[in-house]
Design a protein around this motif. Structure first.
Motif, PDB file in Angstrom:
ATOM      1  N   LYS A 128       3.292  13.254   7.058  1.00 39.71           N
ATOM      2  CA  LYS A 128       3.956  13.335   5.767  1.00 39.71           C
ATOM      3  C   LYS A 128       5.333  13.960   5.951  1.00 39.71           C
ATOM      4  O   LYS A 128       6.298  13.490   5.367  1.00 39.71           O
ATOM      5  CB  LYS A 128       3.108  14.172   4.805  1.00 39.71           C
ATOM      6  N   MET A 129       5.410  14.994   6.757  1.00 39.53           N
ATOM      7  CA  MET A 129       6.674  15.680   7.035  1.00 39.53           C
ATOM      8  C   MET A 129       6.596  16.340   8.406  1.00 39.53           C
ATOM      9  O   MET A 129       5.539  16.789   8.819  1.00 39.53           O
ATOM     10  CB  MET A 129       6.935  16.808   6.044  1.00 39.53           C
ATOM     11  N   VAL A 130       7.740  16.409   9.061  1.00 38.80           N
ATOM     12  CA  VAL A 130       7.875  17.186  10.291  1.00 38.80           C
ATOM     13  C   VAL A 130       8.959  18.216  10.014  1.00 38.80           C
ATOM     14  O   VAL A 130      10.106  17.858   9.735  1.00 38.80           O
ATOM     15  CB  VAL A 130       8.253  16.312  11.501  1.00 38.80           C
TER      16      VAL A 130
ATOM     17  N   GLN B  47       9.674   7.438  21.541  1.00 35.21           N
ATOM     18  CA  GLN B  47       8.372   6.910  21.963  1.00 35.21           C
ATOM     19  C   GLN B  47       7.236   7.756  21.405  1.00 35.21           C
ATOM     20  O   GLN B  47       6.204   7.223  20.987  1.00 35.21           O
ATOM     21  CB  GLN B  47       8.297   6.840  23.480  1.00 35.21           C
ATOM     22  N   ALA B  48       7.416   9.073  21.387  1.00 36.31           N
ATOM     23  CA  ALA B  48       6.381   9.962  20.838  1.00 36.31           C
ATOM     24  C   ALA B  48       6.196   9.693  19.350  1.00 36.31           C
ATOM     25  O   ALA B  48       5.059   9.621  18.859  1.00 36.31           O
ATOM     26  CB  ALA B  48       6.759  11.419  21.076  1.00 36.31           C
ATOM     27  N   ALA B  49       7.295   9.525  18.626  1.00 33.98           N
ATOM     28  CA  ALA B  49       7.211   9.246  17.195  1.00 33.98           C
ATOM     29  C   ALA B  49       6.530   7.906  16.949  1.00 33.98           C
ATOM     30  O   ALA B  49       5.685   7.774  16.060  1.00 33.98           O
ATOM     31  CB  ALA B  49       8.605   9.260  16.576  1.00 33.98           C
ATOM     32  N   SER B  50       6.863   6.918  17.753  1.00 35.71           N
ATOM     33  CA  SER B  50       6.253   5.601  17.625  1.00 35.71           C
ATOM     34  C   SER B  50       4.755   5.681  17.918  1.00 35.71           C
ATOM     35  O   SER B  50       3.935   5.091  17.214  1.00 35.71           O
ATOM     36  CB  SER B  50       6.928   4.622  18.576  1.00 35.71           C
TER      37      SER B  50
ATOM     38  N   VAL C  34       0.851  -1.173   0.000  1.00 37.90           N
ATOM     39  CA  VAL C  34       0.000   0.000   0.000  1.00 37.90           C
ATOM     40  C   VAL C  34       0.895   1.235   0.000  1.00 37.90           C
ATOM     41  O   VAL C  34       1.800   1.368   0.811  1.00 37.90           O
ATOM     42  CB  VAL C  34      -0.900   0.026   1.263  1.00 37.90           C
ATOM     43  N   VAL C  35       0.638   2.139  -0.921  1.00 37.25           N
ATOM     44  CA  VAL C  35       1.389   3.387  -0.999  1.00 37.25           C
ATOM     45  C   VAL C  35       0.510   4.498  -0.464  1.00 37.25           C
ATOM     46  O   VAL C  35      -0.614   4.689  -0.914  1.00 37.25           O
ATOM     47  CB  VAL C  35       1.805   3.700  -2.456  1.00 37.25           C
ATOM     48  N   GLN C  36       1.019   5.202   0.527  1.00 36.79           N
ATOM     49  CA  GLN C  36       0.257   6.298   1.107  1.00 36.79           C
ATOM     50  C   GLN C  36       0.837   7.613   0.622  1.00 36.79           C
ATOM     51  O   GLN C  36       2.018   7.877   0.807  1.00 36.79           O
ATOM     52  CB  GLN C  36       0.310   6.247   2.623  1.00 36.79           C
TER      53      GLN C  36
ATOM     54  N   LEU D  17      14.625   6.424  14.925  1.00 39.27           N
ATOM     55  CA  LEU D  17      13.358   6.468  14.197  1.00 39.27           C
ATOM     56  C   LEU D  17      13.354   5.418  13.095  1.00 39.27           C
ATOM     57  O   LEU D  17      14.407   4.927  12.690  1.00 39.27           O
ATOM     58  CB  LEU D  17      13.157   7.857  13.565  1.00 39.27           C
ATOM     59  N   SER D  18      12.163   5.110  12.610  1.00 42.37           N
ATOM     60  CA  SER D  18      12.077   4.197  11.467  1.00 42.37           C
ATOM     61  C   SER D  18      12.683   4.891  10.242  1.00 42.37           C
ATOM     62  O   SER D  18      12.844   6.114  10.214  1.00 42.37           O
ATOM     63  CB  SER D  18      10.618   3.834  11.193  1.00 42.37           C
ATOM     64  N   GLN D  19      12.996   4.104   9.232  1.00 42.03           N
ATOM     65  CA  GLN D  19      13.613   4.667   8.031  1.00 42.03           C
ATOM     66  C   GLN D  19      12.708   5.723   7.395  1.00 42.03           C
ATOM     67  O   GLN D  19      13.176   6.783   6.989  1.00 42.03           O
ATOM     68  CB  GLN D  19      13.906   3.561   7.023  1.00 42.03           C
ATOM     69  N   MET D  20      11.413   5.455   7.350  1.00 44.96           N
ATOM     70  CA  MET D  20      10.483   6.416   6.766  1.00 44.96           C
ATOM     71  C   MET D  20      10.432   7.703   7.591  1.00 44.96           C
ATOM     72  O   MET D  20      10.410   8.803   7.046  1.00 44.96           O
ATOM     73  CB  MET D  20       9.091   5.811   6.657  1.00 44.96           C
ATOM     74  N   GLN D  21      10.416   7.567   8.930  1.00 49.35           N
ATOM     75  CA  GLN D  21      10.379   8.749   9.784  1.00 49.35           C
ATOM     76  C   GLN D  21      11.648   9.581   9.619  1.00 49.35           C
ATOM     77  O   GLN D  21      11.590  10.805   9.646  1.00 49.35           O
ATOM     78  CB  GLN D  21      10.199   8.340  11.237  1.00 49.35           C
ATOM     79  N   ARG D  22      12.785   8.925   9.454  1.00 53.02           N
ATOM     80  CA  ARG D  22      14.049   9.661   9.265  1.00 53.02           C
ATOM     81  C   ARG D  22      13.983  10.561   8.047  1.00 53.02           C
ATOM     82  O   ARG D  22      14.474  11.686   8.076  1.00 53.02           O
ATOM     83  CB  ARG D  22      15.217   8.689   9.096  1.00 53.02           C
ATOM     84  N   LYS D  23      13.373  10.069   6.994  1.00 55.70           N
ATOM     85  CA  LYS D  23      13.291  10.837   5.752  1.00 55.70           C
ATOM     86  C   LYS D  23      12.349  12.030   5.870  1.00 55.70           C
ATOM     87  O   LYS D  23      12.422  12.951   5.071  1.00 55.70           O
ATOM     88  CB  LYS D  23      12.807   9.936   4.614  1.00 55.70           C
TER      89      LYS D  23
END
Length: 141
Positions: A42-44, A28-31, A1-3, A64-70
């Motif tokens: 989408k972005m921070v 923990q907050a990001a999780s 699934v692509v969001q 962070l997860s790889q997606m969150q890092r980006k």
């Protein structure tokens, strides 16, 4: 699934200090945000960071997860430079709050008033339902 959709977070870090900053709490907050909300961020955009924060951001990104890092971006410099940088990511000046150098006026009162207007029908329906429920307490006592 692509969001492709999601929400954008703008953080005003101007004047912020790293005293007491805990990378574990940030993780923990990001999780929590990733699991608890029905939509993803989408972005921070963290704006007006102090000189040391980019080092801390690297530590935060490591957990962070790889997606969150980006999706965690830092913007620094004058208000004009921050606005220019945000516009490179699709946030033009008219979409950025005035306290970050944009022209969008944020009003909590107006937001609440608008939400109450939009959700008024729902609130009235809930009030009618509440009237039909039996009372479990004595209002006189």
């Amino acid at each position: 699934v692509v969001q492709k959709s999601g929400y954008v977070v703008l953080v005003n870090a101007r004047g912020g200090r790293l005293e007491g900053f805990d990378t574990r709490w940030a993780s923990q907050a990001a999780s929590f945000m990733e699991r608890a909300f029905p939509i993803r961020w989408k972005m921070v955009h963290v704006c007006h960071v102090n000189a040391v924060f980019p080092l801390v951001a690297q530590a935060v990104k490591a957990i962070l997860s790889q997606m969150q890092r980006k999706t965690l971006l830092l913007h620094n410099g004058s208000d004009e430079r921050v606005i220019e940088s945000l516009s490179e990511y699709g946030l033009p000046k008219h979409c950025v709050p005035t306290y970050l150098g944009g022209t969008f006026h944020v009003s909590t009162d107006a937001f609440v008033r608008d939400r109450l207007t939009i959700e008024g029908v729902t609130l009235k329906s809930n009030a009618n339902i509440a009237k039909s429920l039996p009372s479990n307490h004595d209002d006189d006592g």
